[in-house]
Design an enzyme around this catalytic site. Sequence first.
Site, PDB file in Angstrom:
ATOM      1  CG  HIS A 250       2.723  14.262 -30.869  1.00 32.65           C
ATOM      2  ND1 HIS A 250       2.568  13.226 -31.732  1.00 32.65           N
ATOM      3  CD2 HIS A 250       2.446  13.200 -29.723  1.00 32.65           C
ATOM      4  CE1 HIS A 250       1.956  12.248 -31.478  1.00 32.65           C
ATOM      5  NE2 HIS A 250       1.933  12.001 -30.216  1.00 32.65           N
ATOM      6  CB  CYS A 293       3.683  16.438 -37.213  1.00 30.33           C
ATOM      7  SG  CYS A 293       3.103  14.761 -37.454  1.00 30.33           S
TER       8      CYS A 293
END
Length: 439
Positions: A250, A293
């Site tokens: 992430h 991301c």
Amino acid sequence: MLECGMLERDSRALRTRSTILCKQLVVDELLIQYLQADSILTESMAESIMAAQTSQKRSWRLLLLLPKRGPRAFSSFCSALQETEQQHLYELLTQSPEKDSKDAPAETFVDSSLPLPTQEVIAAKRARTHESMEFSLDADSPINTPVLPCAPDFYLSHCQQSYRMNSSPRGFALVISNVTFDPCAAPDLDPRKGGEVDDEVLRKVFTELDYLVTVHRDLTAQGMRTCIENFCRRPDHRTVDSCVVCLLSHGVEGGIYGTDGQLLQLDWVFESFDNAHCPLLQNKPKMFFIQACRGEEMDCGVEQIDGPVRTCSPSCEQRDAGREGQGDANSRQRGDMGRPRIKLPQRSDMICGFASLKGTAAMRNTKRGSWFIQELNTTLRLHARDTHLADIMVQVNSHIKEREGFAPGTAHHRCKEMSEFTSSLCKDLYLFPKYQPQY
């Protein structure tokens, strides 16, 4: 040797349902491998199918071949559908003609322009912050066909204007993949289902490209920092021609999360490999691939107007380093051989591919891995033999641009992704797979 032709009833079943199959069939590595293991497809047929750039084209190529592959092809294909969890297509092909004609009108109400999502039962979760979100989707997947080898003539005609890429191994590759996060330290970071597929895909493809690959799973931010520091200090970087670093987690713009919810800044990562901090890799290409991301926005796409628009990107230019000092020769620092020492920029010879644009989320298939890693894997396998890495990244961008999936938790909101790369390369970077010069 296969008997020619499939049974007429089976061939008719494929023909009558070919439109639905082309739209909904997922031709992935597992399906092709199953058909190869059952001697329905040859290796060259598998490569031809997977060389097609879109899901529908791959499906169409397979459907054209199957009727010619003998009487067992239909039953083998049906078994492959079950093995790859495409039960709805298995039932469509094997249902009786009476049931087929009775159910046919319902097909007009199915939006089948995209691969159907895999049905998963997901327990209710606590709310998570958008900036840490890496969306999980069901989409198409590449196949691990063998990396195609570089031809000797191609090497000889391109090696002079390219980075040196002769060492065996070509270099060392580091893969850090965070899949499971500490629920106490990082309650907002969900497990990255499908992330374990990505690190295995990267391990395989870079091993075939003659890199010594080390994979680390589920590290804290400090653990990632320590791992990267140790990797940078390897004395055997001196004997190889390049290095690869893949970070999967992430993330947010400028950083990726450790399993403890703490951020590792990407600028620190790049600094660790610059010419000052990693002198053994000076003038050698350093490749980075970031699957994370870079923000909270989900790209839902826009309507295209008046057909495709072509854009051109400038090619990478070489920048010469200046010599240190411009006055009296005695004021110059000299190397061991008495030559003026070349001064390098702080950071050079790097290329970095990002899974998403600044401010946007990255897409990941919960069973087949992320879009970016899938396309990178396929493009490297098919085109590294005669395409330099900057052009490979352009091809990855192009393929991802064409992909589309359903937004998480919906069956009607479509979403897109766009990858990008940055480069400070000063020459063409060819990997010259499976070629070793003879001296």
